[in-house]
Every structure is written in C-alpha cells, then in structure tokens.
Scaffold this active site. Structure first.
Site, PDB file in Angstrom:
ATOM      1  N   TYR A  36       0.819  -1.205   0.000  1.00 41.68           N
ATOM      2  CA  TYR A  36       0.000   0.000   0.000  1.00 41.68           C
ATOM      3  C   TYR A  36       0.859   1.265   0.000  1.00 41.68           C
ATOM      4  O   TYR A  36       0.425   2.307  -0.493  1.00 41.68           O
ATOM      5  CB  TYR A  36      -0.939   0.018   1.213  1.00 41.68           C
ATOM      6  CG  TYR A  36      -2.030  -1.037   1.174  1.00 41.68           C
ATOM      7  CD1 TYR A  36      -2.066  -1.999   0.177  1.00 41.68           C
ATOM      8  CD2 TYR A  36      -3.011  -1.069   2.145  1.00 41.68           C
ATOM      9  CE1 TYR A  36      -3.060  -2.957   0.144  1.00 41.68           C
ATOM     10  CE2 TYR A  36      -4.018  -2.035   2.122  1.00 41.68           C
ATOM     11  CZ  TYR A  36      -4.032  -2.980   1.122  1.00 41.68           C
ATOM     12  OH  TYR A  36      -5.011  -3.928   1.091  1.00 41.68           O
ATOM     13  N   LYS A  76       3.651 -15.209   4.224  1.00 44.48           N
ATOM     14  CA  LYS A  76       3.784 -16.082   3.053  1.00 44.48           C
ATOM     15  C   LYS A  76       5.273 -16.361   2.854  1.00 44.48           C
ATOM     16  O   LYS A  76       5.844 -16.146   1.780  1.00 44.48           O
ATOM     17  CB  LYS A  76       3.149 -15.415   1.826  1.00 44.48           C
ATOM     18  CG  LYS A  76       2.951 -16.345   0.631  1.00 44.48           C
ATOM     19  CD  LYS A  76       2.030 -17.505   0.905  1.00 44.48           C
ATOM     20  CE  LYS A  76       1.817 -18.322  -0.378  1.00 44.48           C
ATOM     21  NZ  LYS A  76       1.148 -19.615  -0.098  1.00 44.48           N
ATOM     22  N   ASP A 126      -2.692 -18.238   2.985  1.00 43.30           N
ATOM     23  CA  ASP A 126      -3.743 -19.035   2.346  1.00 43.30           C
ATOM     24  C   ASP A 126      -4.319 -20.058   3.322  1.00 43.30           C
ATOM     25  O   ASP A 126      -5.533 -20.277   3.370  1.00 43.30           O
ATOM     26  CB  ASP A 126      -3.228 -19.712   1.070  1.00 43.30           C
ATOM     27  CG  ASP A 126      -1.846 -20.315   1.214  1.00 43.30           C
ATOM     28  OD1 ASP A 126      -1.204 -20.144   2.272  1.00 43.30           O
ATOM     29  OD2 ASP A 126      -1.388 -20.970   0.252  1.00 43.30           O
ATOM     30  N   ASP A 166      -5.787  -6.711   5.704  1.00 47.62           N
ATOM     31  CA  ASP A 166      -6.970  -6.127   5.077  1.00 47.62           C
ATOM     32  C   ASP A 166      -7.928  -7.226   4.634  1.00 47.62           C
ATOM     33  O   ASP A 166      -9.141  -7.173   4.888  1.00 47.62           O
ATOM     34  CB  ASP A 166      -6.515  -5.286   3.878  1.00 47.62           C
ATOM     35  CG  ASP A 166      -7.602  -4.374   3.337  1.00 47.62           C
ATOM     36  OD1 ASP A 166      -8.732  -4.382   3.878  1.00 47.62           O
ATOM     37  OD2 ASP A 166      -7.328  -3.629   2.378  1.00 47.62           O
ATOM     38  N   ASP A 200     -11.667  -8.600   6.740  1.00 43.98           N
ATOM     39  CA  ASP A 200     -12.963  -8.579   6.064  1.00 43.98           C
ATOM     40  C   ASP A 200     -13.582  -9.976   6.051  1.00 43.98           C
ATOM     41  O   ASP A 200     -14.801 -10.129   6.208  1.00 43.98           O
ATOM     42  CB  ASP A 200     -12.805  -8.063   4.634  1.00 43.98           C
ATOM     43  CG  ASP A 200     -12.726  -6.545   4.558  1.00 43.98           C
ATOM     44  OD1 ASP A 200     -12.688  -5.900   5.630  1.00 43.98           O
ATOM     45  OD2 ASP A 200     -12.694  -6.002   3.450  1.00 43.98           O
TER      46      ASP A 200
END
Length: 347
Positions: A136, A186, A218, A242, A246
C-alpha cells in the site's frame, strides 16, 4: 477532550450521526466535537480528499471518529486524488501504524453467520494489522516493458524495525487475552515474509508467556472458516490483514458489525467501521450503524480513558441485538436511525 468527526462519503455521514447520538448520551459535555471533510466529499468541495484544515483538525484532536470514503464519481481521478487517499494520508501523517480489529460473535447472531452456528459461536479474536508499510505504501507505478507491453508494479517491503514494532503490539494484545499469537505471512514464497517470520521469532524471546504460532496466509484464510475458535490474536501485514479482517467480519454475520482502531505509539487513534462507503444504499437509511457505534466505544477505551463508558455502549449493543433489533444486513427491517434508537433505549 476534542473528537474529530470525519463522516466522509456514502453511508459514512449516516452511521457517524448514530454514533454521535450515543456518545453524547454517554459522555455528555466531557467531549466536544468538530467535523471535517474527507474523501470524495472533500475533493468535490476543495479539490483534495484530505484538505489541510482537515489534517490540522486530526492533529489537534484527542481522537478521530471516521466514517467511510469511496465515491464512484471519483474513480477516474488520478490515484493521488481518489477518496481512499484520505485514509491512507491520515495513517501516514499521524503515524497510525497499528490497526486492531476485534471479531467476536454476538450469541444472538449465530444464525446470521455464513458458518454453522456451533463453529461461529467460538469466534473471539483480534486481528492486529500493520498499517504503514507493505504494497500500500511501497513504490508503485506503470511502465512499458521492452516488448512494448504495459506493466503495473507495486513493491512489498518491510524493514525489521517496522516488523518488530507491530510484533510487540501483537504480543502485548495477546498478553491481555488468552496468550496465543498467530503470525500470518507467506514466507514460503516472499522474502518480505521470511524477514517477517524471522523478526517475529526474535521478538518472541521477550514474551516467553505467549504461545507463538505461524500460518501461511492461504492456510489462515482456510482456518478462519474451518475452525475460527483456534485464534486469539492474529498479527500480520497490511495486505494480508486487510483481506483476513474482512473475511472475519462475515464469519460473525455482517461487515456492518466490526469496529477498528488505528493507533500511534501514544495510543492516539483513528476509529472506524471496517465496511466501506456502500454508495448503492447511501441516503436510504439502510446502513447498519453498529460497527461505528462499537468503534466509538473502542475510542473511549483506548484513547480517551473512558473504559466504563465503553463497557456501557458495548452492553447496550448486545442488549439491542438480544431484543431482536436488526437492520437489513442482519435479516431485519430497522432503519439506520431506528437501530440507533434501539441502542439508545438500552443505555
């Protein structure tokens, strides 16, 4: 104490209005409020999503209550002028590096979760998301390859100090809860994540009372729907946080239920619901204000030293839901203001 109100776009003004009613009822004259423009509304009024006077208000306030930003009318603006730059700019300018997103199922909403009730009932976690780094805020742009093709790029990067800083927030949060911290990365693919994992392990030496575990992102996403009760505190980077937060919101029934706090090193913070501006229902009185009301409660607890008042608000929300109060996203018929009335009645 001064609270900056930044309603923003879409349903932002509607949900902020209900949170303000609750704050005025609970806190009386101990708080003062001043409103500023952000997002698409600010761009249309002044040509920038984060005007200087709004940034000044945010800096001199004791805490910030934020609605939402996002306006389809602004989608074709250059990136620096899009509504979303308001929240990114506030995080950067105010050094709000730690985002706390609690997710806990209200018993009365077990049937609203996308998960089976017996699985959903176990959800009680906090996601600690780093806010100032990752793709970001990394170098980004568009370029042309040697073969003449367009190519977009976004650089993911963290240095060890940034990781250690958010790691300590995660460990301290876990210390106040069930003493379990899961770090999500990851590391099997990304060098950034390998450094993340290395630093998490190094910092864990200072927290021998906290059980540290690691998951690839994942697998973490899968575990959130398979067995969410296994999580106490999750700490992760900006992008993964993020997405996972959600996902957690739908595990507890609705994105309209989850609050969040974005804190600096002194506990000054910006508080906002995790949902977006929902322009498709803006102005229709359909938005669920509970995430914003609960964000206001977090503001009282973390930044303003009013834990008792925060407890009252959270108890009133739970009591309103227990009495059957529901907005459309929860399968009910109450309007935004009627849900606010239901919470006020329980206060």
């Amino acid at each position: 104490m001064l609270v900056a109100l930044l309603p923003g776009d879409g349903i932002g003004p509607e949900v902020i209005a209900q949170a303000l009613r609750v704050l005025e009822t609970v806190c009386g004259k101990r708080l003062s409020f001043e409103e500023g423009a952000v997002g698409g509304a600010a761009y249309k009024a002044s040509g920038h999503p984060l005007p200087p006077d709004t940034l000044d208000l945010a800096r001199r306030s004791d805490a910030i209550l934020f609605g939402a930003v996002g306006d389809p009318d602004c989608d074709r603006l250059e990136r620096a002028l899009r509504p979303e730059q308001a929240i990114l700019g506030l995080r950067r300018e105010l050094r709000l590096f730690a985002n706390l997103r609690p997710a806990k199922l209200f018993e009365e909403l077990a049937d609203a979760s996308a998960l089976r009730p017996e699985i959903a009932r176990a959800i009680d976690m906090v996601i600690v998301r780093e806010l100032n780094g990752d793709v970001y805020f990394g170098e980004k742009g568009m370029r042309t390859t040697a073969s003449g093709r367009r190519q977009g790029y976004d650089v993911m990067a963290y240095d060890e100090d940034e990781i250690a800083r958010i790691a300590r927030v995660g460990f301290e949060t876990a210390r106040l809860r069930r003493k379990k911290l899961c770090s999500v990365d990851k590391a099997n693919v990304l060098e950034t994540s390998q450094l993340w994992r290395d630093v998490m392990i190094e910092v864990s030496a200072d927290y021998p009372d906290i059980a540290l575990s690691h998951l690839y992102v994942d697998n973490a996403a899968m575990q959130l729907v398979r067995d969410p009760g296994q999580f106490d505190v999750i700490v992760t980077g900006n992008l993964f946080g993020d997405i996972l937060s959600d996902q957690a919101s739908m595990c507890v029934g609705s994105i309209g239920l989850l609050p969040s706090a974005s804190l600096d090193a002194t506990q000054k913070g910006l508080y906002e619901p995790i949902h977006g501006s929902a322009p498709d229902i803006a102005g229709q009185g359909k938005a669920n204000p509970l995430a914003t009301i609960l964000s206001a409660a977090m503001m009282l607890r973390y930044s303003l030293g009013m834990a008792g008042e925060a407890d009252r608000i959270e108890a009133a929300v739970a009591a309103a839901l227990a009495s059957g109060a529901r907005t459309g996203d929860l399968g009910g018929t109450l309007s935004t203001s009627a849900m606010g009335d239901a919470v006020l009645a329980k206060l």
